[in-house]
Motif scaffolding. Structure first.
Motif, PDB file in Angstrom:
ATOM      1  N   GLY A 250       3.546  13.984   9.686  1.00  0.00           N
ATOM      2  CA  GLY A 250       1.759  13.356   9.186  1.00  0.00           C
ATOM      3  C   GLY A 250       2.194  11.933   9.833  1.00  0.00           C
ATOM      4  N   ARG A 251       0.485  11.391   9.041  1.00  0.00           N
ATOM      5  CA  ARG A 251       0.337   9.581   9.522  1.00  0.00           C
ATOM      6  C   ARG A 251       0.118   9.028   7.979  1.00  0.00           C
ATOM      7  N   LEU A 252       0.592   8.137   7.624  1.00  0.00           N
ATOM      8  CA  LEU A 252       0.444   7.401   6.324  1.00  0.00           C
ATOM      9  C   LEU A 252      -0.196   6.416   6.536  1.00  0.00           C
ATOM     10  N   GLN A 253      -1.570   6.462   6.100  1.00  0.00           N
ATOM     11  CA  GLN A 253      -2.276   4.830   5.725  1.00  0.00           C
ATOM     12  C   GLN A 253      -2.888   4.766   4.904  1.00  0.00           C
ATOM     13  N   LEU A 254      -2.372   3.028   4.096  1.00  0.00           N
ATOM     14  CA  LEU A 254      -2.640   2.694   3.740  1.00  0.00           C
ATOM     15  C   LEU A 254      -2.743   1.430   3.573  1.00  0.00           C
ATOM     16  N   GLY A 255      -3.419   0.878   2.608  1.00  0.00           N
ATOM     17  CA  GLY A 255      -3.745  -0.855   2.918  1.00  0.00           C
ATOM     18  C   GLY A 255      -3.274  -1.071   1.892  1.00  0.00           C
TER      19      GLY A 255
ATOM     20  N   GLN B 262     -12.483   5.156   3.381  1.00  0.00           N
ATOM     21  CA  GLN B 262     -11.898   4.731   4.545  1.00  0.00           C
ATOM     22  C   GLN B 262      -9.911   4.664   4.404  1.00  0.00           C
ATOM     23  N   LEU B 263      -9.534   4.661   3.086  1.00  0.00           N
ATOM     24  CA  LEU B 263      -7.850   4.481   3.152  1.00  0.00           C
ATOM     25  C   LEU B 263      -8.136   5.318   1.811  1.00  0.00           C
ATOM     26  N   ASN B 264      -6.393   6.249   1.880  1.00  0.00           N
ATOM     27  CA  ASN B 264      -5.976   7.135   0.986  1.00  0.00           C
ATOM     28  C   ASN B 264      -5.580   6.381  -0.523  1.00  0.00           C
ATOM     29  N   PHE B 265      -5.011   5.864  -0.050  1.00  0.00           N
ATOM     30  CA  PHE B 265      -4.452   4.515  -1.487  1.00  0.00           C
ATOM     31  C   PHE B 265      -3.867   3.315  -0.949  1.00  0.00           C
ATOM     32  N   GLY B 266      -3.818   2.195  -2.222  1.00  0.00           N
ATOM     33  CA  GLY B 266      -3.023   0.634  -1.614  1.00  0.00           C
ATOM     34  C   GLY B 266      -2.143   0.062  -2.642  1.00  0.00           C
TER      35      GLY B 266
END
Length: 303
Positions: free
Chosen positions: A93-98, A142-146
């Motif tokens: 999968g893809r992990l997208q975070l701030g 635009q982000l799942n989590f930060g």
């Protein structure tokens, strides 16, 4: 028809967001699909759960009774994901975070390598920005989590401590305090100080500890306020003043002898780093796996 979690989650999101359109945006669904799922849930229970109006929906008595159970079902799914994330070695999968500045620039780069070795099929995308920007992107989906450096108070956000950190007093190699084994806080306040900008997580932690010791920012000889840890380190190295930064951010400079960290007697700038995400959101399993990694591994071996 059997009761299912998907409908409970949709119902909770509609109630939490206050409208079908806002819930549809949060869930990445069409508004008619959200409406249909809530109607199916109402048909299952044989009662209205929401009162529709032109401005905002309101919970009926039955809806209010259902809300805590819907919340518990979301919490249970989160706990399930967290427990099962320990076994997802072949996860893709893809992990997208701030990540806020100190975390994104100095902490996570040292942790993403070990995480990638353990979970090689998860692609990682990280945005480094300030806490306000992270929260805005989460709210706008635009982000799942930060990951942020100081606690925040936001009615729609779930926040949890996932890492520990400590700020250290730093001085340049030519500073009068250089070479000291330990200093008093009163002595620190006598010298010019370079600080992060107001509102940064690093500064908030420092200010809180100073208040506990009956000091304030007004007692400091502030010569400069800078927008990044890198700029603060450069100013300290150049002899413009002393400062407080995360210990993890100066390991390279300390090893080269450019900057020195000095303990302050009876003062410890310890803090937590926090994960934040929408209360109504369910994180993808890749994100849950990453947060479990942060909580349960001995991170100091890499920091």
């Amino acid at each position: 028809m059997a009761l299912n979690f998907h409908q409970l989650h949709i119902f909770y999101t509609v109630a939490d967001r206050g409208s079908f359109s806002a819930a549809a945006q949060a869930l990445h669904m069409t508004q008619p699909a959200v409406t249909m799922q809530v109607q199916s849930l109402e048909d299952y229970f044989g009662t209205k759960l929401l009162q529709r109006s032109t401005k905002r929906i309101e919970l009926t008595e039955a809806g209010r009774a259902l809300m805590p159970y819907a919340q518990r079902s979301i919490d249970l799914i989160r706990e399930t994901d967290q427990q099962m994330s320990k076994f997802t070695k072949q996860l893709k999968g893809r992990l997208q975070l701030g990540a806020s500045l100190t975390i994104g620039e100095y902490i996570l780069p040292r942790l993403l390598g070990p995480f990638g070795q353990e979970f090689p099929h998860i692609a990682i995308s990280m945005k480094v920005m300030n806490t306000a920007q992270i929260m805005e992107e989460i709210v706008n989906h635009q982000l799942n989590f930060g990951l942020i450096e100081a606690p925040v108070n936001h009615p729609d956000m779930h926040m949890e401590a996932v890492m520990s950190d400590e700020l250290k007093l730093i001085v340049g190699k030519a500073h009068p305090l250089a070479g000291s084994r330990e200093v008093e806080l009163e002595d620190v306040m006598k010298y010019p100080i370079v600080l992060r900008e107001q509102g940064s997580g690093t500064r908030l932690v420092m200010e809180e500890q100073l208040r506990k010791k009956q000091f304030s920012v007004a007692d400091m000889k502030i010569v400069m306020e800078l927008g990044s840890t890198g700029a603060v380190k450069s100013a300290v190295e150049a002899g413009l003043g002393l400062s407080f930064v995360s210990a993890s951010s100066v390991k390279h400079e300390v090893a080269l002898g450019l900057i020195q960290t000095i303990p302050i007697r009876d003062v410890h700038f310890k803090r937590q780093f926090y994960s934040i995400f929408l209360k109504s959101a369910l994180l993808p399993i890749s994100a849950v796996t990453f947060l479990t990694f942060l909580r349960e591994r001995d991170l100091q071996q890499w920091l």
